[in-house]
Design a protein around this motif. Structure first.
Motif, mmCIF file in Angstrom:
data_model
loop_
_atom_site.group_PDB
_atom_site.id
_atom_site.type_symbol
_atom_site.label_atom_id
_atom_site.label_comp_id
_atom_site.label_asym_id
_atom_site.label_seq_id
_atom_site.Cartn_x
_atom_site.Cartn_y
_atom_site.Cartn_z
ATOM 1 N N SER A 17 -3.101 -13.904 3.429
ATOM 2 C CA SER A 17 -3.518 -12.526 3.534
ATOM 3 C C SER A 17 -3.281 -12.022 4.947
ATOM 4 O O SER A 17 -3.907 -12.472 5.890
ATOM 5 C CB SER A 17 -4.994 -12.429 3.168
ATOM 6 N N ASP A 71 -9.088 -13.477 0.807
ATOM 7 C CA ASP A 71 -9.210 -13.330 -0.635
ATOM 8 C C ASP A 71 -7.923 -13.750 -1.340
ATOM 9 O O ASP A 71 -6.808 -13.550 -0.822
ATOM 10 C CB ASP A 71 -9.519 -11.875 -1.003
ATOM 11 N N PHE A 73 -4.880 -13.283 -3.809
ATOM 12 C CA PHE A 73 -4.176 -12.088 -4.253
ATOM 13 C C PHE A 73 -3.045 -12.463 -5.192
ATOM 14 O O PHE A 73 -2.497 -13.566 -5.137
ATOM 15 C CB PHE A 73 -3.659 -11.254 -3.069
ATOM 16 N N GLY A 99 0.805 -5.946 2.025
ATOM 17 C CA GLY A 99 -0.559 -6.044 1.528
ATOM 18 C C GLY A 99 -1.452 -6.814 2.477
ATOM 19 O O GLY A 99 -1.001 -7.559 3.348
ATOM 20 N N ASP A 101 -5.673 -8.611 2.217
ATOM 21 C CA ASP A 101 -6.958 -8.817 1.545
ATOM 22 C C ASP A 101 -7.808 -9.717 2.423
ATOM 23 O O ASP A 101 -7.705 -10.945 2.364
ATOM 24 C CB ASP A 101 -6.760 -9.455 0.164
ATOM 25 N N LEU A 103 -11.878 -10.288 3.873
ATOM 26 C CA LEU A 103 -13.292 -9.923 3.772
ATOM 27 C C LEU A 103 -14.132 -10.974 4.491
ATOM 28 O O LEU A 103 -14.128 -12.150 4.116
ATOM 29 C CB LEU A 103 -13.726 -9.831 2.309
ATOM 30 N N LYS A 116 -13.929 -5.778 6.537
ATOM 31 C CA LYS A 116 -12.963 -6.058 5.469
ATOM 32 C C LYS A 116 -11.759 -5.144 5.604
ATOM 33 O O LYS A 116 -11.812 -4.086 6.243
ATOM 34 C CB LYS A 116 -13.592 -5.866 4.082
ATOM 35 N N GLN A 118 -8.354 -3.997 2.945
ATOM 36 C CA GLN A 118 -7.629 -4.120 1.680
ATOM 37 C C GLN A 118 -6.533 -3.070 1.671
ATOM 38 O O GLN A 118 -6.771 -1.899 1.960
ATOM 39 C CB GLN A 118 -8.578 -3.935 0.491
ATOM 40 N N ASP A 120 -2.661 -2.186 -0.543
ATOM 41 C CA ASP A 120 -1.692 -2.542 -1.573
ATOM 42 C C ASP A 120 -0.488 -1.622 -1.474
ATOM 43 O O ASP A 120 -0.611 -0.435 -1.138
ATOM 44 C CB ASP A 120 -2.309 -2.417 -2.970
ATOM 45 N N GLY A 149 -5.331 2.018 0.765
ATOM 46 C CA GLY A 149 -6.156 0.932 1.252
ATOM 47 C C GLY A 149 -7.508 1.391 1.750
ATOM 48 O O GLY A 149 -7.860 2.585 1.667
ATOM 49 N N GLU A 150 -8.256 0.441 2.265
ATOM 50 C CA GLU A 150 -9.586 0.715 2.798
ATOM 51 C C GLU A 150 -9.915 -0.317 3.873
ATOM 52 O O GLU A 150 -9.587 -1.499 3.728
ATOM 53 C CB GLU A 150 -10.642 0.673 1.692
ATOM 54 N N LYS A 169 -11.194 5.195 4.207
ATOM 55 C CA LYS A 169 -10.431 5.067 2.977
ATOM 56 C C LYS A 169 -9.096 5.779 3.161
ATOM 57 O O LYS A 169 -9.066 6.940 3.584
ATOM 58 C CB LYS A 169 -11.197 5.651 1.795
#
Length: 371
Positions: A17, A71, A73, A99, A101, A103, A116, A118, A120, A149-150, A169
């Motif tokens: 990630s 995380d 994926f 990408g 991921d 957290l 975190k 995230q 995509d 993403g966020e 966001k």
């Protein structure tokens, strides 16, 4: 020599990630344009990441473990290639090139717990290839990609942020880029060298920023962000009967990728440019079965101080693939183990959490069909 293309089972080129190679996950492959006749494929890959660290700062002298921040994926890919005539062919490729991921579990790192990221990306590339003769060809086309993403910043390392917690966001945005390249082949010995340039793509994102405890600062803003330009050099050549040597070099300019929300006013992405090297060997065992083994090394510019949202620095990997071919159907599968490079998560350049001895395991499958 009969042409034989060793494959490594549609495994993602990135195995973690937001690893050493920035947000890079697929390496933006275009190899399908060299398939013979009419061809279609579908691929799936999954990556399990073990990514953990320990706090190291006077803000938390006792230290605390971050917990596993990487995380799992999954990724999907697909492609279709067809000849228009003896010299001209086209291909359409779907991949998920970028990408992240990450957290940090709440109750883990006192400095980064709750942080975190995230993101995509989905991309569609339309390519044309023109064969000047049996040796030389050129390929090029357009790429359209969408990204959203966020990001959430939390923990003592971000105590200077009003309210102590920040969230942004990133609304989905689509934008276009382009691809261009050349190739040289000697079909009799399965030799091919292909050089491909992919342009950077600029996105204009709408953002929703919010500060916990300071709702008066919450606002909607926008910012421009680029994904990297890159150059891929891929090669293969037969070295013995039914044996193929293959490899590649990829350069990606990750340093152009910034995300600076208007209200927060700081860059949330701090990445360095990278080179990724691949070298492998493929062997055809019989008319149905073949296999491949490859070593991969990612070299990243700069020191080991990294963004907490991308807490690795370089990597080494080994990839094993097998392929079964029956009539017009080809099924590939493979596994990849990646040793992730050590790094120090450093928000704002302040070292806070050490990441050491982390790894990832990827598994992928691909089904191809010649019509």
């Amino acid at each position: 020599m009969k042409r034989y293309l060793a494959t490594s089972a549609a495994l993602a080129l990135a195995s973690g990630s937001a690893m050493a190679s920035g947000l890079d996950r697929t390496g933006q492959p275009i190899g399908i344009i060299f398939e013979e006749g009419t061809y279609a494929e579908f691929s799936f890959a999954t990556t399990s990441v073990d990514l953990s660290g320990n706090d190291r700062t006077s803000l938390n002298p006792l230290g605390s473990a971050s917990g596993d921040v990487g995380d799992r994926f999954n990724m999907f890919g697909a492609g279709y290639k067809r000849d228009i005539n003896d010299q001209l062919s086209f291909a359409v490729i779907f991949d998920q090139p970028w990408g992240v991921d990450v957290l940090y579990p709440a109750g883990g790192s006192a400095l980064l717990g709750g942080t975190k990221a995230q993101a995509d990306a989905n991309a569609v590339t339309a390519l044309l290839r023109y064969k000047f003769n049996e040796r030389f060809s050129a390929h090029g086309g357009i790429r359209y990609q969408e990204i959203d993403g966020e990001i959430n910043l939390n923990g003592l390392a971000y105590s200077v942020i009003p309210g102590g917690t920040y969230n942004v966001k990133v609304d989905k945005d689509g934008a276009f880029g382009w691809v261009a390249g050349v190739a040289y082949e000697i079909p009799e010995i399965a030799l091919r060298a292909a050089l491909t340039y992919s342009s950077e793509i600029e996105h204009d994102f709408d953002l929703n920023e919010s500060f916990a405890g300071s709702p008066g600062l919450n606002t909607t803003t926008s910012t421009k962000t680029k994904t990297p330009q890159s150059v891929n050099l891929d090669f293969q050549t037969g070295i013995a009967a039914d044996t193929l040597l293959f490899g590649g070099i990829r350069w990606a300019e990750h340093s152009v990728t910034d995300l600076v929300p208007g209200r927060l006013g700081r860059d949330l992405i701090d990445l360095d440019d990278s080179f990724t090297y691949t070298l492998g060997i493929g062997r055809k065992f019989n008319e149905n079965w073949s296999g491949s083994l490859a070593l991969i090394y990612a070299d990243v510019d700069g020191d080991d101080l990294v963004s907490p949202l991308a807490p690795t620095h370089g990597y080494e990997a080994i990839r094993l693939g097998v392929q079964y071919k029956q009539d017009k159907m080809t099924i590939s599968a493979g596994i990849r183990y990646t040793q992730l490079g050590d790094s120090v998560a450093s928000p704002g350049g302040n070292p806070v959490t050490n990441f050491q001895d982390n790894d990832a395991v990827s598994f992928g499958m691909k089904i191809g069909y010649n019509f």
